[in-house]
Design a protein around this motif. Structure first.
Motif, PDB file in Angstrom:
ATOM      1  N   THR A 274       0.324  -0.881   0.411  1.00 29.08           N
ATOM      2  CA  THR A 274       0.307  -0.070  -0.058  1.00 29.08           C
ATOM      3  C   THR A 274       1.084   1.300  -0.326  1.00 29.08           C
ATOM      4  OG1 THR A 274      -2.093   0.603   0.609  1.00 29.08           O
ATOM      5  CG2 THR A 274       0.242   0.155   2.894  1.00 29.08           C
ATOM      6  N   VAL A 275       0.397   2.551  -0.003  1.00 23.61           N
ATOM      7  CA  VAL A 275       1.291   3.644   0.075  1.00 23.61           C
ATOM      8  C   VAL A 275       0.339   4.609   0.795  1.00 23.61           C
ATOM      9  CG1 VAL A 275       1.613   3.836  -2.543  1.00 23.61           C
ATOM     10  CG2 VAL A 275      -0.154   4.547  -1.361  1.00 23.61           C
ATOM     11  N   LEU A 276       1.748   5.111   2.154  1.00 26.93           N
ATOM     12  CA  LEU A 276       0.869   5.812   3.046  1.00 26.93           C
ATOM     13  C   LEU A 276       1.525   7.162   2.969  1.00 26.93           C
ATOM     14  CD1 LEU A 276       1.984   3.389   5.933  1.00 26.93           C
ATOM     15  CD2 LEU A 276      -0.302   4.600   4.958  1.00 26.93           C
ATOM     16  N   SER A 277       1.251   8.046   1.671  1.00 26.13           N
ATOM     17  CA  SER A 277       2.083   9.183   1.759  1.00 26.13           C
ATOM     18  C   SER A 277       0.237  10.036   1.033  1.00 26.13           C
ATOM     19  CB  SER A 277       2.962   9.059   0.154  1.00 26.13           C
ATOM     20  OG  SER A 277       2.182  10.329  -0.611  1.00 26.13           O
ATOM     21  N   GLN A 283      -3.543  11.500  -5.358  1.00 27.81           N
ATOM     22  CA  GLN A 283      -4.004  11.105  -6.505  1.00 27.81           C
ATOM     23  C   GLN A 283      -4.883  10.227  -6.997  1.00 27.81           C
ATOM     24  OE1 GLN A 283      -0.033  10.926  -7.681  1.00 27.81           O
ATOM     25  NE2 GLN A 283      -0.054  10.904  -9.913  1.00 27.81           N
ATOM     26  N   LEU A 284      -4.699   9.084  -5.956  1.00 23.68           N
ATOM     27  CA  LEU A 284      -5.236   7.688  -6.102  1.00 23.68           C
ATOM     28  C   LEU A 284      -7.627   7.584  -6.477  1.00 23.68           C
ATOM     29  CD1 LEU A 284      -3.982   5.019  -3.746  1.00 23.68           C
ATOM     30  CD2 LEU A 284      -3.782   5.231  -6.177  1.00 23.68           C
ATOM     31  N   VAL A 285      -7.495   9.041  -5.173  1.00 24.33           N
ATOM     32  CA  VAL A 285      -8.924   9.796  -5.105  1.00 24.33           C
ATOM     33  C   VAL A 285      -9.607  10.630  -6.096  1.00 24.33           C
ATOM     34  CG1 VAL A 285     -10.613  11.458  -4.164  1.00 24.33           C
ATOM     35  CG2 VAL A 285      -9.353   9.916  -2.702  1.00 24.33           C
ATOM     36  N   LYS A 286      -8.544  11.318  -6.204  1.00 26.11           N
ATOM     37  CA  LYS A 286      -8.467  12.206  -7.523  1.00 26.11           C
ATOM     38  C   LYS A 286      -8.723  11.714  -9.140  1.00 26.11           C
ATOM     39  CE  LYS A 286      -8.688  16.341  -5.654  1.00 26.11           C
ATOM     40  NZ  LYS A 286      -7.511  17.773  -4.746  1.00 26.11           N
ATOM     41  N   MET A 485      -4.121  -3.719  -2.543  1.00 28.52           N
ATOM     42  CA  MET A 485      -4.248  -2.463  -3.563  1.00 28.52           C
ATOM     43  C   MET A 485      -3.185  -2.225  -4.750  1.00 28.52           C
ATOM     44  SD  MET A 485      -5.483   1.706  -2.840  1.00 28.52           S
ATOM     45  CE  MET A 485      -3.896   1.959  -1.465  1.00 28.52           C
ATOM     46  N   PHE A 486      -1.709  -3.078  -5.012  1.00 32.89           N
ATOM     47  CA  PHE A 486      -0.979  -2.851  -5.105  1.00 32.89           C
ATOM     48  C   PHE A 486      -0.703  -4.242  -5.231  1.00 32.89           C
ATOM     49  CE2 PHE A 486      -1.564   1.686  -3.980  1.00 32.89           C
ATOM     50  CZ  PHE A 486      -1.201   2.330  -5.296  1.00 32.89           C
ATOM     51  N   THR A 487       0.779  -4.296  -6.660  1.00 27.95           N
ATOM     52  CA  THR A 487       0.833  -6.053  -6.824  1.00 27.95           C
ATOM     53  C   THR A 487       2.404  -6.304  -6.184  1.00 27.95           C
ATOM     54  OG1 THR A 487       1.558  -4.971  -9.212  1.00 27.95           O
ATOM     55  CG2 THR A 487      -0.648  -6.027  -8.525  1.00 27.95           C
ATOM     56  N   THR A 488       2.678  -4.393  -5.920  1.00 25.09           N
ATOM     57  CA  THR A 488       4.651  -4.198  -5.176  1.00 25.09           C
ATOM     58  C   THR A 488       4.438  -4.205  -3.826  1.00 25.09           C
ATOM     59  OG1 THR A 488       4.624  -2.473  -5.767  1.00 25.09           O
ATOM     60  CG2 THR A 488       6.017  -3.610  -7.357  1.00 25.09           C
ATOM     61  N   LEU A 501       1.593   3.716  -9.820  1.00 26.14           N
ATOM     62  CA  LEU A 501      -0.178   3.611 -10.552  1.00 26.14           C
ATOM     63  C   LEU A 501       0.406   2.494 -10.800  1.00 26.14           C
ATOM     64  CD1 LEU A 501      -1.637   7.128 -10.829  1.00 26.14           C
ATOM     65  CD2 LEU A 501      -1.399   5.975  -9.560  1.00 26.14           C
ATOM     66  N   ASP A 502       1.148   2.355 -12.007  1.00 22.64           N
ATOM     67  CA  ASP A 502       1.779   1.370 -12.569  1.00 22.64           C
ATOM     68  C   ASP A 502       1.331   0.154 -12.186  1.00 22.64           C
ATOM     69  OD1 ASP A 502       2.145   2.589 -15.220  1.00 22.64           O
ATOM     70  OD2 ASP A 502       4.334   3.221 -13.865  1.00 22.64           O
ATOM     71  N   TYR A 503       1.682  -0.162 -10.879  1.00 16.79           N
ATOM     72  CA  TYR A 503       1.138  -1.652 -10.046  1.00 16.79           C
ATOM     73  C   TYR A 503      -0.033  -1.319  -9.293  1.00 16.79           C
ATOM     74  CZ  TYR A 503       6.548  -1.658 -10.813  1.00 16.79           C
ATOM     75  OH  TYR A 503       7.365  -1.651 -11.924  1.00 16.79           O
TER      76      TYR A 503
END
Ligand code: ATP
Ligand code: MG
Length: 567
Positions: A274-277, A283-286, A485-488, A501-503
């Motif tokens: 996941t991302v915590l920034s 960005q994911l929301v917008k 949410m992410f594959t990495t 975002l590519d992941y």
């Protein structure tokens, strides 16, 4: 359960982490008169996430543990990015996590007048000056780790001149970027932050609280330490990236000779997959990757809540990950899932739903007969009560619970095999019905009437027990299955030329129609429930639907133990 799961805080000897050691030391020397007063200082430019939960648990937790206080303070010095939507969501999330701040909510913007006075004072002390270099020039003149800075030509401007310009900045005479106020510290300092940092800038922008009163705004480093000082904070706990800022924090307070809080840094939480920034989450929301800030895939507090995580589970997680000062703490997502299962197991009722329905016709069961089985809502806790589950000639089982060609030791349904329908009857599969393409569409079974209630009077052993739903009574129900949410695992796995975002995992949400027992359709939004043998689910608060939609919180399988074994 794996032995390597970190124990919760309460089970570890007290004062073992460096933060508690510091506080114990301060209490011993009487530095703050034995007081412990912390604060949680979010910037209202996004929703809180699980990393913030760590900080919340630390700040509110320490205050509670030491009989002290914790403030909630909005660090709202950047009018452009901040919004009351965020202010409201942050308060809701802190309270939902189970914490209450002391007194009113505080805002750094409450101190704008006082901060302005302090800035004038620094100018008059010869410790600050108005600079005319552009932002780019300031960066250039600042130098690098290996190259000392070059003083601005305006560095030695007389205090009266700086004061006059600063007042005119405040009065709105100049456009954005024309002037800044800089602290006059040391352009040769090995700590680049100390090379005359900017402490005020011009920003003609409306602020969510002070409106158009100000067109100059104080910078974070100047605001934060003084806000701590004004509030009488003892221990100002922040994340490691502020390590270098501590010198400036101390300089401002010492130079002004005001009450001095102690800044202490700890490692920021990082979670796999996941991302915590906030920047990335926005960005994911917008860009519409998710349903919003509270999308059940998001690591935000509101997303976790909607997914079905409980405050107890999140607090347990935060206490198990502990506090360290070492490099950023990467924690595996499955520890969070483990904590969630632990809590949900104790507090959720059990029901039956079939995610991938396969129809079973019990050929020797009367066509129009309906029985109701009174089933407990929790196998070990009678206080949950019970509900009635209807049974008839046609039922659904999960497609995955049938194999035409079963491997050895397959205890579920197969041609000629006998299984127990949970709380109902033993059934035996007699025929497999297929369509023209050879897909299995129905199973014919017979039942043993003497096994009513799910137990056989002759002591015959049946290993497999299946969940099921009466086909005639089943409620078609939208179920949303969530994955990572992410594959990495982490950012460091991102290949050159690609972005996070590519992941994005396109399979992170799968919407299906399940067949649910009627009781499930009566649950209010926010209810937690276990679909027996399937997983934990939570009724979604989606107001556009006329009956509950269920989000999968977490599967029943404990993948943490597996990960521990691999390592
Ligand atoms: P940004 O991502 O915009 O830099 P931030 O993550 O610092 O913001 P804030 O709103 O300033 O977010 O954070 C409030 C508090 O939560 C700060 O004290 C910050 O150190 C802490 N915090 C933020 N992210 C984490 C994290 N991943 N782990 C632990 N604490 C965190
Ligand atoms: Mg911050």
């Amino acid at each position: 359960m794996s032995q390597n799961i970190p124990a919760p805080e309460a089970d570890r000897p007290q004062g073992t982490d460096f933060l508690r050691a510091r506080i114990n030391q301060d209490n011993l020397t009487g530095r703050f008169g034995g007081r412990v007063h912390t604060r949680f200082p979010p910037e209202p430019n996004g929703y809180l996430h699980i990393g913030h939960a760590k900080s919340i648990c630390i700040n509110f937790g320490l205050a509670k543990e030491y009989g002290g206080l914790c403030n909630l303070r909005f660090d709202d010095t950047n009018p452009v990015k901040e919004d009351t939507e965020y202010v409201d969501s942050i308060q809701r999330d802190v309270q939902w996590l189970g914490f209450q701040w002391k007194g009113e909510v505080h805002y750094a913007s409450d101190y704008f007048d006082q901060l302005y006075e302090y800035a004038e004072k620094l100018i008059m002390m010869g410790k600050a000056y108005v600079d005319e270099l552009s932002a780019d020039q300031i960066r250039e003149y600042r130098g690098t780790l290996t190259k000392p800075g070059i003083p601005s030509p305006w560095r030695d401007r007389p205090a009266e001149e700086s004061l006059d310009l600063f007042r005119r900045m405040k009065a709105g005479e100049f456009e954005d970027g024309k002037y800044v106020l800089r602290a006059k510290i040391d352009m040769a300092s090995p700590n680049v932050i100390m090379r005359d940092p900017t402490i005020y800038r011009i920003r003609h922008a409306s602020h969510h609280r002070t409106g158009d009163k100000w067109c100059i705004y104080p910078m974070y480093d100047f605001t934060h330490c003084l806000s701590d000082s004004i509030e009488g904070i003892t221990h100002s706990i922040c994340t490691l990236e502020f390590d270098n800022n501590r010198e400036l924090y101390d300089w401002v307070l010492d130079t002004l000779g005001v009450y001095h809080s102690q800044q202490i840094e700890f490692a920021r939480l990082q979670l796999t997959y996941t991302v915590l920034s906030k920047r990335k989450l926005i960005q994911l929301v917008k860009e519409g990757y998710v349903r919003g800030w509270d999308d059940p895939r998001m690591p935000t507090i509101s997303g976790l809540r909607r997914r079905g995580y409980t405050p107890e589970a999140i607090r347990d997680f935060c206490s198990r990950i502990g506090i360290a000062r070492a490099a950023d703490a990467l924690v595996h997502y499955s520890l969070l899932e483990f904590c969630c299962r632990e809590h949900l197991n104790a507090v959720t009722p059990r029901c039956m739903a079939v995610l991938d329905p396969l129809k079973v016709i019990i050929t020797d069961y009367p066509e129009d007969k309906v029985e109701e089985f009174e089933q407990p809502l929790h196998p070990e806790d009678a206080s949950f009560g019970s509900r009635k589950v209807p049974f008839c000639r046609e039922i659904y089982i999960d497609r995955d619970d049938f194999r035409e060609d079963p491997p050895k030791k397959y205890f579920r349904l197969a041609p000629g095999a006998e299984v127990r329908l949970r709380y109902a009857y033993y059934i035996t599969c007699t025929e497999v019905i297929k369509d023209a393409e050879g897909n299995i569409v129905e199973l014919y079974c017979t039942h043993d009437p003497s096994s009513r209630g799910g137990s056989s009077p002759d002591g015959r052993k049946v290993k497999g027990t299946l969940h099921w739903v009466s086909a005639r009574h089943a409620v078609p129900t939208e179920v949303r299955l969530y994955e990572q949410m992410f594959t990495t695992e982490t950012d460091s796995d991102i290949e050159e030329g690609k972005t996070f975002l590519d992941y994005f995992n396109p399979e992170s949400e799968k919407v299906i129609t399940a067949m649910a027992e009627p009781y499930l359709a009566t649950l209010p939004a926010g209810s937690h429930v276990q679909f027996e043998r399937v997983g934990y689910f939570c009724a979604d608060p989606d107001g556009t639907k006329d009956r509950p939609v269920f989000n999968r919180t977490v599967t029943l399988k404990d993948s943490w133990a597996k990960i521990e074994k691999k390592q």
